[in-house]
Design an enzyme around this catalytic site. Sequence first.
Site, PDB file in Angstrom:
ATOM      1  N   SER A  57       0.829  -1.197   0.000  1.00 16.40           N
ATOM      2  CA  SER A  57       0.000   0.000   0.000  1.00 16.40           C
ATOM      3  C   SER A  57       0.872   1.260   0.000  1.00 16.40           C
ATOM      4  O   SER A  57       1.802   1.381   0.805  1.00 16.40           O
ATOM      5  CB  SER A  57      -0.889  -0.023   1.242  1.00 16.40           C
ATOM      6  OG  SER A  57      -1.677   1.120   1.234  1.00 16.40           O
ATOM      7  N   GLY A  58       0.573   2.144  -0.915  1.00 14.49           N
ATOM      8  CA  GLY A  58       1.324   3.407  -0.992  1.00 14.49           C
ATOM      9  C   GLY A  58       2.558   3.328  -1.852  1.00 14.49           C
ATOM     10  O   GLY A  58       3.315   4.286  -1.955  1.00 14.49           O
ATOM     11  N   SER A 114      -5.540   5.339  -0.576  1.00 18.26           N
ATOM     12  CA  SER A 114      -5.322   3.902  -0.706  1.00 18.26           C
ATOM     13  C   SER A 114      -6.512   3.226  -1.377  1.00 18.26           C
ATOM     14  O   SER A 114      -7.661   3.458  -1.022  1.00 18.26           O
ATOM     15  CB  SER A 114      -5.109   3.323   0.687  1.00 18.26           C
ATOM     16  OG  SER A 114      -4.853   1.966   0.577  1.00 18.26           O
ATOM     17  N   GLY A 163      -0.695  -5.463  -2.885  1.00 17.40           N
ATOM     18  CA  GLY A 163       0.496  -6.301  -2.792  1.00 17.40           C
ATOM     19  C   GLY A 163       0.486  -7.062  -1.474  1.00 17.40           C
ATOM     20  O   GLY A 163      -0.417  -6.915  -0.634  1.00 17.40           O
ATOM     21  N   GLU A 201       0.710  -8.135   2.083  1.00 12.63           N
ATOM     22  CA  GLU A 201       0.464  -7.222   3.203  1.00 12.63           C
ATOM     23  C   GLU A 201       0.763  -7.916   4.527  1.00 12.63           C
ATOM     24  O   GLU A 201       0.249  -8.999   4.784  1.00 12.63           O
ATOM     25  CB  GLU A 201      -0.993  -6.759   3.151  1.00 12.63           C
ATOM     26  CG  GLU A 201      -1.211  -5.405   3.765  1.00 12.63           C
ATOM     27  CD  GLU A 201      -2.561  -4.809   3.357  1.00 12.63           C
ATOM     28  OE1 GLU A 201      -2.579  -3.979   2.444  1.00 12.63           O
ATOM     29  OE2 GLU A 201      -3.576  -5.188   3.951  1.00 12.63           O
TER      30      GLU A 201
HETATM   31  N1  LIG Z   1       5.305   8.085  -9.933  1.00 10.86           N
HETATM   32  C1  LIG Z   1       4.961   8.872  -8.933  1.00 10.86           C
HETATM   33  N2  LIG Z   1       5.315  10.160  -8.934  1.00 10.86           N
HETATM   34  C2  LIG Z   1       4.962  10.978  -7.923  1.00 10.86           C
HETATM   35  N3  LIG Z   1       4.249  10.568  -6.852  1.00 10.86           N
HETATM   36  C3  LIG Z   1       3.873   9.277  -6.786  1.00 10.86           C
HETATM   37  C4  LIG Z   1       4.195   8.367  -7.837  1.00 10.86           C
HETATM   38  N4  LIG Z   1       3.681   7.173  -7.504  1.00 10.86           N
HETATM   39  C5  LIG Z   1       3.066   7.335  -6.299  1.00 10.86           C
HETATM   40  N5  LIG Z   1       3.173   8.590  -5.871  1.00 10.86           N
HETATM   41  C6  LIG Z   1       2.644   9.155  -4.599  1.00 10.86           C
HETATM   42  O1  LIG Z   1       2.360   8.101  -3.737  1.00 10.86           O
HETATM   43  C7  LIG Z   1       0.994   8.094  -3.352  1.00 10.86           C
HETATM   44  C8  LIG Z   1       0.491   6.666  -3.253  1.00 10.86           C
HETATM   45  O2  LIG Z   1       0.455   6.068  -4.521  1.00 10.86           O
HETATM   46  P1  LIG Z   1      -0.702   5.060  -4.946  1.00 10.86           P
HETATM   47  O3  LIG Z   1      -2.011   5.519  -4.496  1.00 10.86           O
HETATM   48  O4  LIG Z   1      -0.514   4.781  -6.369  1.00 10.86           O
HETATM   49  O5  LIG Z   1      -0.307   3.792  -4.123  1.00 10.86           O
HETATM   50  P2  LIG Z   1      -0.903   2.351  -4.247  1.00 10.86           P
HETATM   51  O6  LIG Z   1       0.231   1.451  -4.479  1.00 10.86           O
HETATM   52  O7  LIG Z   1      -1.991   2.330  -5.221  1.00 10.86           O
HETATM   53  O8  LIG Z   1      -1.431   2.120  -2.798  1.00 10.86           O
HETATM   54  P3  LIG Z   1      -2.716   1.299  -2.332  1.00 10.86           P
HETATM   55  O9  LIG Z   1      -2.370  -0.120  -2.389  1.00 10.86           O
HETATM   56  O10 LIG Z   1      -2.904   1.789  -0.962  1.00 10.86           O
HETATM   57  O11 LIG Z   1      -3.808   1.694  -3.225  1.00 10.86           O
HETATM   58  C9  LIG Z   1       0.287   8.862  -4.426  1.00 10.86           C
HETATM   59  O12 LIG Z   1      -0.871   9.461  -3.940  1.00 10.86           O
HETATM   60  C10 LIG Z   1       1.331   9.880  -4.819  1.00 10.86           C
HETATM   61  O13 LIG Z   1       1.318  10.945  -3.915  1.00 10.86           O
HETATM   62 MG   LIG Z   2      -3.933   2.122  -5.107  1.00 10.18          MG
END
Ligand SMILES: Nc1ncnc2c1ncn2[C@@H]1O[C@H](COP(=O)(O)OP(=O)(O)OP(=O)(O)O)[C@@H](O)[C@H]1O
Ligand SMILES: [Mg+2]
Length: 1045
Positions: free
Chosen positions: A124-125, A177, A406, A408
């Site tokens: 996550s994140g 998330s 992913g 967890e």
């Molecule tokens: N390539 C990137 N460039 C800039 N910021 C990014 C990038 N990827 C992720 N982030 C930052 O990280 C935060 C979390 O990314 P994201 O929501 O895609 O995570 P996730 O893997 O989908 O998490 P989850 O499993 O919780 O949904 C985004 O809101 C953004 O602020």
């Molecule tokens: Mg996500």
Amino acid sequence: MRYQGREVDIEGRVRLVMESALTARDRVGVQDFVLLENYNSEVAFIENLRRRFGENLIYTYIGSVLVSVNPYKELEIYSKQQMERYRGVSFYEISPHIYALSDNTYRAMRTERKDQCILISGESGAGKTEASKKILLYYAVTCPTNDQMPALGERLLQSNPVLEAFGNAKTFRNDNSSRFGKYMDVQFDFRGAPVGGHILNYLLEKSRVIHQNHGERNFHIFYQLLDGGEDDLLTTLGLERNPQSYQYLVKGNCPRLSSVSDKNNWKVVMKALSVIGFTEEEVQKLLNIIASVLHLGNTQFGEGEEGETYITTETKITSLTKLLGVDGSALGEALTHKKLTAKGEEMITPLSFEQAVSARDALAKAMYGRTFTWLVEKINQSLALKEEIYHSGKGCSVIGLLDIYGFEVLQHNSFEQFCINYCNEKLQQLFIELTLRSEQEEYETEGIAWETVQYFDNKIICDLIEEKHKGIISILDEECLRPGETCDVSFLEKLEDTLGGHPHFVTHKLANGKTRRVMSREEFRLLHYAGEVNYNVNGFLDKNNDLLNRNLKEVMCQSDNQILSHCFRKEEAIDQKRPEMAATQFKNSLTKLMEILMSKEPSYVRCIKPNDAKQPGRFDEVLVRHQVKYLGLMENLRVRRAGFAYRRRFEAFLQRYKPLCPETWPNWHGRLSDGVSTLVNHLGYKAEEYKLGRSKIFIRFPKTLFNTEDALEAKRPDIALTLQTSWRGYRERAKYQRIRRAVIVIQSGWRGMKARRRAKRRRQAAELIHRLIKGFIYRHEEFCPENEYFHDHVRYSFLKNLRKNLPKSVLDKSWPTSPPSLIEASDHLRRLHMRNMVAKYCHRVQPEWKKQMMQKVVASEIFKDEKDSYPQGVGRLFLDSRLEREQINLKVVQTLGSDKVQYGVTVVKYDRRGFKPRPRQLLLTNTFAVLVDRTKIKQRIDYAALRGISVSSLSDGMFVLHMPNEDNKQKGDVVLHCHHVIEVVTKLSMMASKVNYVNISPGSIRFVVARGKEGFIDFVRGSELKVAKGKRGHLLVTAPQINSA
Ligand SMILES: Nc1ncnc2c1ncn2[C@@H]1O[C@H](COP(=O)(O)OP(=O)(O)OP(=O)(O)O)[C@@H](O)[C@H]1O
Ligand SMILES: [Mg+2]
């Protein structure tokens, strides 16, 4: 400005420039982990990641797998230009990027006509959702559009904010998330334009609707509605703005997000809903449900004296009734009672306080969960091109995007983590299978012996979870269905009974002393491929059951709200059969997902978060190591590196390294494999270092490649020089040839034109001469075609010649001789010209000059050819007067009175008798002349009385004015001498109008002395002027000879 591969703009911001070559490895590490010398070392792996992360290089490959580290800051690498940079460029030629992977997948789909999928995983994140959005954006921007579905790209993009509003929430680890798994198919037509999309959603975290951990929030949509919704809307929904007023929103004690504005996002979501095609009514119904969930959360219960449960907040029921369009009392009843069917009979039993609370929560979860599914269906309807095309799969190719949770591992892991980690085991299994399969296929096609790869096969863990009857899911289902007292602990016991002794399963009871210390009695531990995880069995049964009381379902079925009546089907309420348990449902949907993914060519994006604080620039090695492990990246690398570190097609390899061998430089003309063979022999590759396949070279160790790369780097200046020289030579030669060709073209064109002109002129000249000769021969004939040209020419020549030779003055009497045919015209022209010249001359003459001229004309009439002194006299200017005003005596002027003196001159008067000379002034007025002796007028001569004027034909100045002799008063004729005789006589005769009265006597002049007596003046030629008495009382005037020439 550039330094060390980075670009710095004017404001000093470092703009990222991806490293372009293998040679950048010392500073930024390797861009593909397969080039790591020590590929078994986790330390080397993480060091490579860290170094690159420090340079803002967040992407690195493991072969075709893309590893992405969340930068937690905006990098300038996602612009349109960057997209263009990666378009159509081979995967390895350019620095790693999510666009490279997107483009490669797209091109593979188009060229190989095989469906593709991109699997994005990470904790996550870590940036999974961001990565999937970047891929979608890349396709929306770079792919062509289909005329029938022009807005599809936009709808695909707009589906994200909607799904995120309803399916994402702030968690401890990520402000946005995703609380559901998402698989999205994008369909492309044969031209590669996106024409449709389809989304599958997995396991929404419904428990979040009723409960959030501290610091976390419910799904975004609740806060967006309360913050962004207009006052009217909130009033209609019966809501207050303050999120703290709602039980379902207060648990996490975190109503606001610092990173995003709910108000703005509300607008974005509303716009996205309309782009996707939601009607206003549908949006209203949807919001009614969202509001109802909040009202439901605030529905409270009380406990009566007899233990019965009742609702204490009736107003909430009223709001729910209104918003959901359900029967209020039936709802109240269903929230506090349970309907059971036992032995075919229906029974209603009251619920305890706790049961009522969980029935209410179950309803809230079911309402929200099913509405979310409805939302996905609705989006799918909007994205669907044509049902039949989608299902038949004909005519279009597909790229699938999997954005799924992913692996967890939390402090307390429950049913959800169990499902998530199970999903990741399945994906790992798929990954290993597909990677090994493709490796093996490549070896086969290249004709290289397969080298067995040692890897951990996680089938054993998958089986442990999913096997029928023996697997954890089956046991869980069984425990849920088993009659009698069942609880989470009994489930744990059952697990121990059935799975005890399995190498990947441990419980507190089964564990050894060391493990036991870190496990509670309510936990079981699974040894996943990525690590060990303890799961607490509390809530497993409930969550798996996911039960909703039948009478609540019945109430919902009857709702006026179409979304709800769609989500809660009547058949479900009537159907006695138990629906499938949550875990089994999930297992089945995963099986389906695996089938989908297996039918496609996969690409992988592995996302890593560098720190827990969401901070840019911070690389927490412990955290990263943890993820590298759970993502199985080392395993990935090992599989990929099992045989060879590097492989490249012959042409690419030869193209790059051919300068290193004289035989292959600058061009190799033989077979490619022979070229590569010659090259590597020259480079001294040892047999164990490489193998040649059918179309590729395989290099076992990165070192071999790096040495070659270093050699190339060292050779570069030479190559550059050679290239430069030959390029310049080529360019100059080409330029010279171009100029030469142009010159030849111009020259031949010009010469041709000149020759054509000359030939034409000659032809015309010959023709002309011919016509002239003919005309000349016929010139005396009548006008006929044969002489027409000749005559024309003669006339034309005459006129042309005449134009050049026209006389310039009236005195010029020359005129070109005209041909006979033009005599008349010539005369006419001559007259015209003369008249023209005269008119022009006259036009130019001044009035005084005209007067002068007139006098001269008169002088000429009188004297020309008659008097010797005429040429001399006429040549002089005739003055207005020969006397100045002051020379005339005032008295004389007064005597003359109004008769003004027009002309005055000094004369000598000779007495008629003795010829005595006496100086006098002769003054002419308009009507008479007077002779003046100083102050006295001696004689007045009226013009009217003047009988004539006589002069001699010689050059003397004598003139005689003849007066009437009948009149005795007159003294006789007047004999005068003047030096200006021509002028005086002309003026006098003009003024007296006696021009015809002027006589010119050759020998002598007879004049009247008085009363009939005569006198004579004789004229002779002599040497000088002399006036003296002659013979016979005559006056003798000797006039000098004048050379008229
Ligand atoms: N390539 C990137 N460039 C800039 N910021 C990014 C990038 N990827 C992720 N982030 C930052 O990280 C935060 C979390 O990314 P994201 O929501 O895609 O995570 P996730 O893997 O989908 O998490 P989850 O499993 O919780 O949904 C985004 O809101 C953004 O602020
Ligand atoms: Mg996500």
